[in-house]
Scaffold this motif. Structure first.
Motif, PDB file in Angstrom:
ATOM      1  N   GLU A 169       0.835  -1.199   0.000  1.00 45.09           N
ATOM      2  CA  GLU A 169       0.000   0.000   0.000  1.00 45.09           C
ATOM      3  C   GLU A 169       0.875   1.256   0.000  1.00 45.09           C
ATOM      4  O   GLU A 169       0.640   2.207  -0.748  1.00 45.09           O
ATOM      5  CB  GLU A 169      -0.889  -0.031   1.251  1.00 45.09           C
ATOM      6  CG  GLU A 169      -1.910   1.064   1.289  1.00 45.09           C
ATOM      7  CD  GLU A 169      -2.676   1.078   2.618  1.00 45.09           C
ATOM      8  OE1 GLU A 169      -2.219   0.418   3.586  1.00 45.09           O
ATOM      9  OE2 GLU A 169      -3.708   1.755   2.668  1.00 45.09           O
ATOM     10  N   GLU A 178      -2.852  -7.299   4.562  1.00 44.81           N
ATOM     11  CA  GLU A 178      -4.185  -7.785   4.170  1.00 44.81           C
ATOM     12  C   GLU A 178      -4.246  -8.000   2.654  1.00 44.81           C
ATOM     13  O   GLU A 178      -3.821  -7.134   1.887  1.00 44.81           O
ATOM     14  CB  GLU A 178      -5.195  -6.708   4.575  1.00 44.81           C
ATOM     15  CG  GLU A 178      -6.647  -7.073   4.519  1.00 44.81           C
ATOM     16  CD  GLU A 178      -7.077  -7.808   5.779  1.00 44.81           C
ATOM     17  OE1 GLU A 178      -7.851  -8.751   5.645  1.00 44.81           O
ATOM     18  OE2 GLU A 178      -6.621  -7.418   6.885  1.00 44.81           O
ATOM     19  N   GLY A 179      -4.778  -9.146   2.254  1.00 48.27           N
ATOM     20  CA  GLY A 179      -5.062  -9.346   0.831  1.00 48.27           C
ATOM     21  C   GLY A 179      -3.980 -10.051   0.034  1.00 48.27           C
ATOM     22  O   GLY A 179      -4.143 -10.265  -1.167  1.00 48.27           O
ATOM     23  N   TYR A 180      -2.869 -10.421   0.666  1.00 45.98           N
ATOM     24  CA  TYR A 180      -1.770 -11.033  -0.097  1.00 45.98           C
ATOM     25  C   TYR A 180      -1.498 -12.480   0.279  1.00 45.98           C
ATOM     26  O   TYR A 180      -0.565 -13.093  -0.235  1.00 45.98           O
ATOM     27  CB  TYR A 180      -0.492 -10.187   0.030  1.00 45.98           C
ATOM     28  CG  TYR A 180      -0.626  -8.914  -0.764  1.00 45.98           C
ATOM     29  CD1 TYR A 180      -0.376  -8.904  -2.132  1.00 45.98           C
ATOM     30  CD2 TYR A 180      -1.069  -7.745  -0.161  1.00 45.98           C
ATOM     31  CE1 TYR A 180      -0.553  -7.765  -2.881  1.00 45.98           C
ATOM     32  CE2 TYR A 180      -1.250  -6.593  -0.898  1.00 45.98           C
ATOM     33  CZ  TYR A 180      -0.989  -6.601  -2.253  1.00 45.98           C
ATOM     34  OH  TYR A 180      -1.179  -5.468  -3.002  1.00 45.98           O
ATOM     35  N   HIS A 204      -1.265 -14.830  -2.609  1.00 44.73           N
ATOM     36  CA  HIS A 204      -0.349 -14.511  -3.708  1.00 44.73           C
ATOM     37  C   HIS A 204       0.960 -15.273  -3.546  1.00 44.73           C
ATOM     38  O   HIS A 204       1.394 -15.530  -2.431  1.00 44.73           O
ATOM     39  CB  HIS A 204      -0.019 -13.014  -3.718  1.00 44.73           C
ATOM     40  CG  HIS A 204      -1.155 -12.146  -4.146  1.00 44.73           C
ATOM     41  ND1 HIS A 204      -2.403 -12.212  -3.580  1.00 44.73           N
ATOM     42  CD2 HIS A 204      -1.216 -11.173  -5.088  1.00 44.73           C
ATOM     43  CE1 HIS A 204      -3.197 -11.305  -4.165  1.00 44.73           C
ATOM     44  NE2 HIS A 204      -2.496 -10.670  -5.078  1.00 44.73           N
TER      45      HIS A 204
END
Ligand SMILES: *Cc1c(COP(=O)(O)O)cnc(C)c1O
Length: 461
Positions: free
Chosen positions: A198, A233-235, A238
């Motif tokens: 971010e 958050e969100g990885y 991946h």
């Protein structure tokens, strides 16, 4: 070993003996070294945590690849192999090898300095990066978040840019006076602290809005990607490679000391996204400095080993163990009350010497004093990351003060075991318990540039 730390994801095929010499001898050797552990012989060091740069162990696949080196001066097969790996990882169009990170810096950074009074802005410049910025006639401005300076305060991404300050600096100086924004990932000088995706995105967006080039100083780009996966958050779903590629997509140029996450003993990378004009300039500059553009200071076999190492460095099993080892050492120290940069980062534990020795002023180098005491106590070689390293302000010639006076315990990759780290922790804890006896240092010889490597000092009575 408790469940929190998984055992090594490899077994040992070759060993290198090390030995501990007596404490009485260490006291003499350190004195002869001018109280600067850089001047110690490696054979007089028991466990060497001076740096993680080029000190790691190569894998069987890398040793196998060495035999395939093509040592042609021009157009080496090994160059093309490495080029294809670098292009695959970065999605950039151009690649030039360099002998190590600073070799890349010396040819690339001056290309961005086209007039007097320009500055680079980084979350935090590494020492050689700062030196090459200054040698190019520019100034290096650090712009990291304040949490970075509070070692006891938990923040998952202490390497982040201070975005408000970044905008303010650009506005104050004028965007055409900013030569480039350097994303140092991870932030080596502040504890191998990661930068969040971010924050990288926001930084790159600001750079783009002013038309300022973005340069990645990515010696530890894989470790940074691992932290993003673990902490942001969100990885979680991946791959490390996908995360790394998302970062590369934000920048124009990627410089790398391959001696870190490249898992080799020597090497450097210059990759350029799509700026052909810049590529041509760098190609021209590299020949007299590093070598012909298809070897740039690297031998063919070294390029082979790097082509393999770059990919191994992105493997999650490897990264988990690597980051776990650092965390283990940090946990041992914290449990004993030793103040460290917390949470621990990617490649080292940074012990807060300012908190340990508040009686030593910054220009008597408290962290160097702790480093020296540790060598005498346990034969472990650490390194100062503080005012000694920072040197003098190029404008005022004064020693630079910083709240970050660290002893860095840098962990070589795939080299030491948890038992070695236990020895290190015990030594540091002893020094900590005896901290009132630590003394400041003064120079007997002070070089002008990168003084910490060759300075000679003595304790102040
Ligand atoms: C090591 C390092 C460099 C310099 O690379 P060398 O290979 O030591 O010349 C530059 N930037 C960062 C962040 C580094 O860690």
């Amino acid at each position: 070993m408790n469940q929190n730390y998984k055992a090594e994801p490899y077994r040992i095929k070759m060993v290198e003996p090390i030995r501990e010499i007596p404490k009485t001898k260490r006291i003499k050797l350190l004195k002869n070294a001018g109280y600067n552990p850089f001047a110690l012989k490696s054979e007089d060091v028991y466990i060497d945590l001076l740096t993680d740069s080029g000190t790691g162990a190569m894998s069987q696949a890398q040793w196998g690849a060495l035999m395939q080196g093509d040592e042609a001066y021009a157009g080496s097969r090994s160059f093309y192999r490495l080029e294809s790996v670098v292009k695959h990882i970065t999605n950039y169009q151009y690649f030039i090898p360099a002998h190590q990170g600073r070799g890349a810096e010396q040819v690339v950074l001056p290309q961005f300095v086209h007039k007097k009074g320009m500055s680079f802005i980084s979350n935090m410049h590494f020492d050689t990066t700062r030196a090459h910025v200054e040698l190019a006639g520019a100034r290096a401005i650090d712009c990291v978040i304040d949490e970075c300076f509070d070692t006891a305060k938990h923040h998952p991404f202490k390497g982040n840019f201070n975005l408000e300050k970044l905008k303010r600096i650009i506005e104050d100086k004028g965007s055409d006076n900013i030569a480039g924004i350097i994303l140092t990932i991870t932030n080596n000088s502040a504890g191998g602290q990661p930068v969040s995706m971010e924050n990288l995105e926001a930084t790159a967006k600001i750079a783009r809005s002013y038309g300022i080039p973005v340069i990645i100083d990515g010696a530890r780009f894989s470790e940074n990607a691992y932290f993003v996966k673990m902490r942001e958050e969100g990885y979680q779903d991946h791959s490390i490679l996908e995360i790394a590629q998302e970062v590369f997509a934000m920048a124009d140029v990627f410089l790398m000391s391959a001696k870190k996450d490249g898992l080799v003993n020597m090497g450097g990378i210059i990759a350029i996204k799509d700026n052909e004009q810049l590529f041509k300039k760098v190609q021209g500059a590299i020949v007299p400095m590093e070598g012909f553009p298809t070897y740039g200071g690297m031998s063919g076999r070294d390029m082979e080993a790097l082509a393999v190492g770059l990919q191994e460095g992105l493997e999650e099993d490897y990264l988990r163990h690597r980051i776990d080892q650092v965390r283990y050492l940090g946990d041992q120290l914290r449990e004993a009350g030793v103040p460290i940069q917390y949470p621990t980062g990617g490649h080292a534990v940074f012990v807060d010497a300012k908190a340990i020795a508040p009686h030593i002023p910054y220009d008597q180098f408290p962290a160097q004093s702790v480093v020296n005491a540790l060598y005498i106590e346990s034969g472990v070689r650490a390194v100062e990351i503080g005012s000694l390293l920072l040197g003098r302000d190029p404008d005022t010639n004064e020693n630079i003060d910083t709240p970050l006076q660290f002893m860095r315990l840098t962990i070589p990759r795939r080299t030491y075991t948890y038992n070695h780290l236990k020895v290190v922790a015990d030594g540091v804890i002893k020094v900590f318990n005896d901290r009132k006896k630590l003394k400041g240092l003064t120079f007997t010889y002070e070089p002008q540039i990168l003084r910490h490597f060759t300075a000679k000092m003595q304790p102040i009575k």
